[in-house]
Write a protein that holds these residues in place. Structure first.
Motif, short mmCIF file in Angstrom:
data_model
loop_
_atom_site.label_atom_id
_atom_site.label_comp_id
_atom_site.label_asym_id
_atom_site.label_seq_id
_atom_site.Cartn_x
_atom_site.Cartn_y
_atom_site.Cartn_z
N ASP A 197 49.62 -46.80 20.07
CA ASP A 197 48.68 -46.35 19.04
C ASP A 197 47.25 -46.41 19.54
O ASP A 197 46.42 -45.55 19.20
N GLY A 198 46.94 -47.43 20.35
CA GLY A 198 45.59 -47.55 20.89
C GLY A 198 45.25 -46.42 21.85
O GLY A 198 44.15 -45.84 21.78
N ILE A 199 46.18 -46.05 22.73
CA ILE A 199 45.94 -44.94 23.66
C ILE A 199 45.85 -43.62 22.90
O ILE A 199 45.00 -42.77 23.20
N LYS A 200 46.70 -43.45 21.89
CA LYS A 200 46.65 -42.23 21.07
C LYS A 200 45.29 -42.12 20.38
O LYS A 200 44.71 -41.02 20.30
N SER A 201 44.78 -43.23 19.92
CA SER A 201 43.47 -43.23 19.25
C SER A 201 42.37 -42.81 20.21
O SER A 201 41.47 -42.04 19.86
N ILE A 202 42.44 -43.31 21.45
CA ILE A 202 41.45 -42.92 22.46
C ILE A 202 41.55 -41.43 22.76
O ILE A 202 40.55 -40.71 22.82
N LEU A 203 42.78 -40.94 22.93
CA LEU A 203 42.98 -39.55 23.33
C LEU A 203 42.64 -38.55 22.23
O LEU A 203 42.41 -37.37 22.51
N GLN A 204 42.60 -39.01 20.99
CA GLN A 204 42.22 -38.13 19.89
C GLN A 204 40.81 -37.58 20.08
O GLN A 204 40.48 -36.50 19.58
N ASN A 205 39.99 -38.33 20.80
CA ASN A 205 38.60 -37.94 21.01
C ASN A 205 38.37 -37.27 22.35
O ASN A 205 37.22 -37.03 22.73
N VAL A 206 39.46 -36.97 23.06
CA VAL A 206 39.35 -36.29 24.35
C VAL A 206 39.70 -34.82 24.17
O VAL A 206 40.79 -34.48 23.71
#
Length: 209
Positions: free
Chosen positions: A16-25
């Motif tokens: 979930d943490g990586i998905k959250s980061i990638l949402q802004n990429v």
């Protein structure tokens, strides 16, 4: 171009943490997630087609090392970005040996994760800016010989190895057989005194502009 990603970790909180980061990429899309390597293989068999798999190393059922070995053999066009904690130097180096294209630590921030993804998509390797000293030592411990010992063809193949090309990809690009490519690779390892593919990549990064 949209880069498709599968995230693999046995801790859902980390996924979930990586998905959250990638949402802004920009131009990155998470197309799947899994808690072990077997679940990844099932995703691939069901038609999910990622450009990159971001995977933990230590997982139950099928760990990151086993998964990477399978992906490198059966899905050579998929890039593998490994993640690890600082105390897993042995696992990280083994990941690179079985075919991983890069490594980042689990405290990676958005900027570095985006840089790692973009680097892999360009068929290049990426190593974390926070690479622990014990892993840095592993990369640099081999005594290499001058590149001048290589033939023109071997030097060309060395560059392609550093860009993450597989033997099959190089054979197609250079209009050679896979057997010929593998023979050149063995000669390169022998002439430079480097045993691992990761060592070859590190040699190129240090010695060839």
């Amino acid at each position: 171009m949209t880069v498709s990603i599968i995230i693999v970790d046995d801790h859902q909180l980390f996924i979930d943490g990586i998905k959250s980061i990638l949402q802004n990429v920009i131009n990155v899309k998470v197309v799947g997630e899994a808690n072990n390597g077997i679940e990844v293989i099932k995703l691939l068999e069901n038609g999910v087609k990622p450009d990159i798999i971001i995977t933990d190393i230590r997982m139950p059922v099928l760990d990151g090392i086993g998964l990477t070995r399978l992906i490198s053999t059966d899905y050579p066009n998929i890039k593998i970005l490994a993640l690890s904690m600082f105390d897993q130097a042995i696992d990280v180096t083994e990941m690179l040996e079985v075919g991983a294209n890069g490594y980042v630590t689990k405290n990676v921030d958005k900027e570095e994760l985006e840089l790692a993804i973009n680097t892999l998509i360009k068929n290049e390797y990426y190593f974390s800016k926070n690479l622990p000293k014990n892993i840095k030592d592993w990369f640099t411990k081999e005594n290499v010989r001058p590149q001048s010992e290589l033939t023109k063809r071997e030097a060309e193949i060395l560059q392609l190895i550093a860009k993450g090309r597989t033997s099959l990809q190089m054979a197609k690009q250079l209009s050679l057989s896979k057997f010929t490519i593998d023979t050149h690779r063995k000669n390169i390892h022998k002439k430079l005194g480097i045993k691992s593919n990761t060592g070859l990549v590190n040699y190129v990064l240090k010695n060839i502009k």
